[in-house]
Design a protein around this motif. Sequence first.
Motif, PDB file in Angstrom:
ATOM      1  N   GLY A  83       0.797  -1.150  -0.007  1.00 17.70           N
ATOM      2  CA  GLY A  83      -0.142   0.032  -0.037  1.00 17.70           C
ATOM      3  C   GLY A  83       0.765   1.164   0.090  1.00 17.70           C
ATOM      4  O   GLY A  83       0.316   2.490  -0.509  1.00 17.70           O
ATOM      5  N   GLY A  84       2.092   1.172   0.845  1.00 14.89           N
ATOM      6  CA  GLY A  84       2.830   2.485   0.644  1.00 14.89           C
ATOM      7  C   GLY A  84       3.351   2.572  -0.810  1.00 14.89           C
ATOM      8  O   GLY A  84       3.546   3.700  -1.237  1.00 14.89           O
ATOM      9  N   TYR A  85       3.936   1.781  -1.460  1.00 14.49           N
ATOM     10  CA  TYR A  85       4.320   1.715  -2.745  1.00 14.49           C
ATOM     11  C   TYR A  85       3.064   2.448  -3.539  1.00 14.49           C
ATOM     12  O   TYR A  85       3.633   3.298  -4.495  1.00 14.49           O
ATOM     13  CB  TYR A  85       4.840   0.503  -3.392  1.00 14.49           C
ATOM     14  N   LEU A  86       1.943   1.736  -3.465  1.00 10.71           N
ATOM     15  CA  LEU A  86       0.881   2.433  -4.261  1.00 10.71           C
ATOM     16  C   LEU A  86       0.680   4.031  -3.940  1.00 10.71           C
ATOM     17  O   LEU A  86       0.454   4.668  -4.988  1.00 10.71           O
ATOM     18  CB  LEU A  86      -0.406   1.533  -4.086  1.00 10.71           C
ATOM     19  N   LEU A  87       0.472   4.325  -2.632  1.00  5.86           N
ATOM     20  CA  LEU A  87       0.578   5.821  -2.293  1.00  5.86           C
ATOM     21  C   LEU A  87       1.482   6.304  -2.897  1.00  5.86           C
ATOM     22  O   LEU A  87       1.139   7.692  -3.423  1.00  5.86           O
ATOM     23  CB  LEU A  87       0.484   5.918  -0.675  1.00  5.86           C
ATOM     24  N   ALA A  88       2.887   5.877  -3.015  1.00  2.00           N
ATOM     25  CA  ALA A  88       3.908   6.796  -3.547  1.00  2.00           C
ATOM     26  C   ALA A  88       3.571   7.097  -5.051  1.00  2.00           C
ATOM     27  O   ALA A  88       3.806   8.206  -5.782  1.00  2.00           O
ATOM     28  CB  ALA A  88       5.259   6.262  -3.311  1.00  2.00           C
ATOM     29  N   LEU A  89       3.153   6.127  -5.963  1.00  2.00           N
ATOM     30  CA  LEU A  89       2.952   6.243  -7.268  1.00  2.00           C
ATOM     31  C   LEU A  89       1.920   7.081  -7.506  1.00  2.00           C
ATOM     32  O   LEU A  89       1.932   7.978  -8.227  1.00  2.00           O
ATOM     33  CB  LEU A  89       2.520   4.729  -7.750  1.00  2.00           C
ATOM     34  N   VAL A  90       0.645   6.901  -6.863  1.00  2.00           N
ATOM     35  CA  VAL A  90      -0.476   7.862  -6.723  1.00  2.00           C
ATOM     36  C   VAL A  90       0.089   9.363  -6.588  1.00  2.00           C
ATOM     37  O   VAL A  90      -0.238  10.182  -7.157  1.00  2.00           O
ATOM     38  CB  VAL A  90      -1.623   7.467  -6.286  1.00  2.00           C
ATOM     39  N   SER A 110      -4.703  11.052   2.066  1.00  2.00           N
ATOM     40  CA  SER A 110      -5.690  10.165   2.455  1.00  2.00           C
ATOM     41  C   SER A 110      -6.158   9.234   1.575  1.00  2.00           C
ATOM     42  O   SER A 110      -6.666   9.557   0.399  1.00  2.00           O
ATOM     43  CB  SER A 110      -6.766  10.884   3.250  1.00  2.00           C
ATOM     44  N   ALA A 111      -5.824   7.954   1.801  1.00  2.00           N
ATOM     45  CA  ALA A 111      -6.229   6.884   0.875  1.00  2.00           C
ATOM     46  C   ALA A 111      -7.145   5.866   1.168  1.00  2.00           C
ATOM     47  O   ALA A 111      -6.942   5.369   2.313  1.00  2.00           O
ATOM     48  CB  ALA A 111      -5.006   6.211   0.127  1.00  2.00           C
ATOM     49  N   HIS A 112      -8.208   5.458   0.539  1.00  2.00           N
ATOM     50  CA  HIS A 112      -9.021   4.217   0.905  1.00  2.00           C
ATOM     51  C   HIS A 112      -8.531   3.263  -0.345  1.00  2.00           C
ATOM     52  O   HIS A 112      -8.720   3.467  -1.610  1.00  2.00           O
ATOM     53  CB  HIS A 112     -10.527   4.575   0.613  1.00  2.00           C
ATOM     54  N   TYR A 113      -8.292   2.144   0.257  1.00  2.00           N
ATOM     55  CA  TYR A 113      -7.762   0.776  -0.481  1.00  2.00           C
ATOM     56  C   TYR A 113      -9.274  -0.096  -0.669  1.00  2.00           C
ATOM     57  O   TYR A 113      -9.582  -0.645   0.224  1.00  2.00           O
ATOM     58  CB  TYR A 113      -6.888   0.119   0.009  1.00  2.00           C
ATOM     59  N   VAL A 151      -7.460  -0.586   5.150  1.00  2.00           N
ATOM     60  CA  VAL A 151      -8.444  -0.136   4.791  1.00  2.00           C
ATOM     61  C   VAL A 151      -8.362   1.437   4.239  1.00  2.00           C
ATOM     62  O   VAL A 151      -8.952   1.898   3.283  1.00  2.00           O
ATOM     63  CB  VAL A 151      -9.750  -0.323   5.897  1.00  2.00           C
ATOM     64  N   GLU A 152      -7.946   2.138   5.234  1.00  2.00           N
ATOM     65  CA  GLU A 152      -7.645   3.352   5.112  1.00  2.00           C
ATOM     66  C   GLU A 152      -6.345   4.082   5.445  1.00  2.00           C
ATOM     67  O   GLU A 152      -5.981   3.450   6.759  1.00  2.00           O
ATOM     68  CB  GLU A 152      -8.780   4.320   5.523  1.00  2.00           C
ATOM     69  N   SER A 165       1.392   8.962  10.320  1.00  2.00           N
ATOM     70  CA  SER A 165       0.448   8.231   9.819  1.00  2.00           C
ATOM     71  C   SER A 165      -0.280   7.462  10.427  1.00  2.00           C
ATOM     72  O   SER A 165       0.148   7.272  11.637  1.00  2.00           O
ATOM     73  CB  SER A 165       0.700   7.397   8.422  1.00  2.00           C
ATOM     74  N   ARG A 166      -1.495   7.333  10.316  1.00  2.00           N
ATOM     75  CA  ARG A 166      -2.728   6.554  10.979  1.00  2.00           C
ATOM     76  C   ARG A 166      -3.126   5.622   9.609  1.00  2.00           C
ATOM     77  O   ARG A 166      -3.879   6.279   8.696  1.00  2.00           O
ATOM     78  CB  ARG A 166      -3.478   7.174  11.821  1.00  2.00           C
ATOM     79  N   GLN A 167      -3.456   4.515  10.084  1.00  2.00           N
ATOM     80  CA  GLN A 167      -4.181   3.540   9.169  1.00  2.00           C
ATOM     81  C   GLN A 167      -4.949   2.724   9.908  1.00  2.00           C
ATOM     82  O   GLN A 167      -4.839   2.272  10.939  1.00  2.00           O
ATOM     83  CB  GLN A 167      -3.332   2.655   8.217  1.00  2.00           C
ATOM     84  N   LEU A 168      -6.079   2.180   9.333  1.00  2.00           N
ATOM     85  CA  LEU A 168      -7.025   1.284   9.660  1.00  2.00           C
ATOM     86  C   LEU A 168      -6.906  -0.047   8.869  1.00  2.00           C
ATOM     87  O   LEU A 168      -6.714   0.097   7.770  1.00  2.00           O
ATOM     88  CB  LEU A 168      -8.687   1.756   9.674  1.00  2.00           C
ATOM     89  N   ALA A 169      -6.721  -1.253   9.553  1.00  2.00           N
ATOM     90  CA  ALA A 169      -6.510  -2.397   8.880  1.00  2.00           C
ATOM     91  C   ALA A 169      -7.229  -3.442   9.497  1.00  2.00           C
ATOM     92  O   ALA A 169      -7.597  -3.422  10.475  1.00  2.00           O
ATOM     93  CB  ALA A 169      -4.689  -2.669   8.843  1.00  2.00           C
ATOM     94  N   ARG A 170      -7.459  -4.429   8.326  1.00  2.00           N
ATOM     95  CA  ARG A 170      -8.076  -5.568   8.638  1.00  2.00           C
ATOM     96  C   ARG A 170      -7.149  -6.729   9.034  1.00  2.00           C
ATOM     97  O   ARG A 170      -6.375  -7.005   8.298  1.00  2.00           O
ATOM     98  CB  ARG A 170      -9.263  -6.014   7.612  1.00  2.00           C
TER      99      ARG A 170
END
Length: 286
Positions: free
Chosen positions: A49-56, A73-76, A232-233, A278-283
């Motif tokens: 997810g961090g790689y995707l955040l950097a690309l976007v 802020s990203a929602h996956y 999740v976010e 950062s803060r994230q919510l994960a499942r």
Amino acid sequence: MAETAPAPAAGATTGTSEFDRDTAVVPRAPGVYDADLSAGWTIINAVNGGYLLALVGRALAYELPHPDPFTVSAHYLTASAPGPAVVRTQTVRAGRNLSTGQASLFQEEGGREVERLRVLASYGDLDALPDDVRTTAEPPDLPPVEQCFGPDDAPDRGAVPGSSAIADRLWLKLDPATLGWALGAPSGKGEMRGWFGLADGREPDPLSLLLAVDALPPTAFELGLSGWVPTVELTAHIRARPAPGPLRVSISTRNLAGGFLEEDAEVWDGEGRLVAQSRQLARVRL
């Protein structure tokens, strides 16, 4: 407090590193960018997810009039896979000191386009910020690098099922106090700490900080859980342009309930400045 760690082997520079090549986006039309998600940044069964955040984040830097991410802020929405992708961006507001944009990453799946990630971000100029700092935050007190351990030191790199390709892209040395899970004796504290850099020696910058906040093993491992912990976010705040050299990253979880946990991350540079949070919510799979 530990002294600054020796840097990973010098070599790549910003613009020539594997990170820059793999987060590259190519303009197709106004606000539309093509990308190729690299298998080199996968963990277990998905792209990190961090790689995707950097690309976007790179696509938004091209779209917006300001150069640096301040808050992202990203929602996956669905798990991303290696291969072609498209990023669609939009400028929401362009102000004097901050500009705000949104972006979505899509991939083809089963003959249709599926949205993987949706981002809302504000950008500014980190070099224009005042120098005033008033804080009670302190960097993590990490052991020296020679007393920490990386993926190559693990007794069994196959202990976590699935791909661990991202580990080969990173220079990561973890605090032994947060490595009980690797020895079958998790501490139960929900903490992960370590020294962080890119394996090819590229120095940190604001975009690589978006990777750093989500690149350590999940705190769920130290809680005695294993397997994929999908985000999740995630909201990242970039506070300053990092100084050259290794980063210190500290992540903690205080509450796991209902199959979800939060992860709070702090990233400190070699000059002892808090450069990202950062803060994230994960499942989690119980």
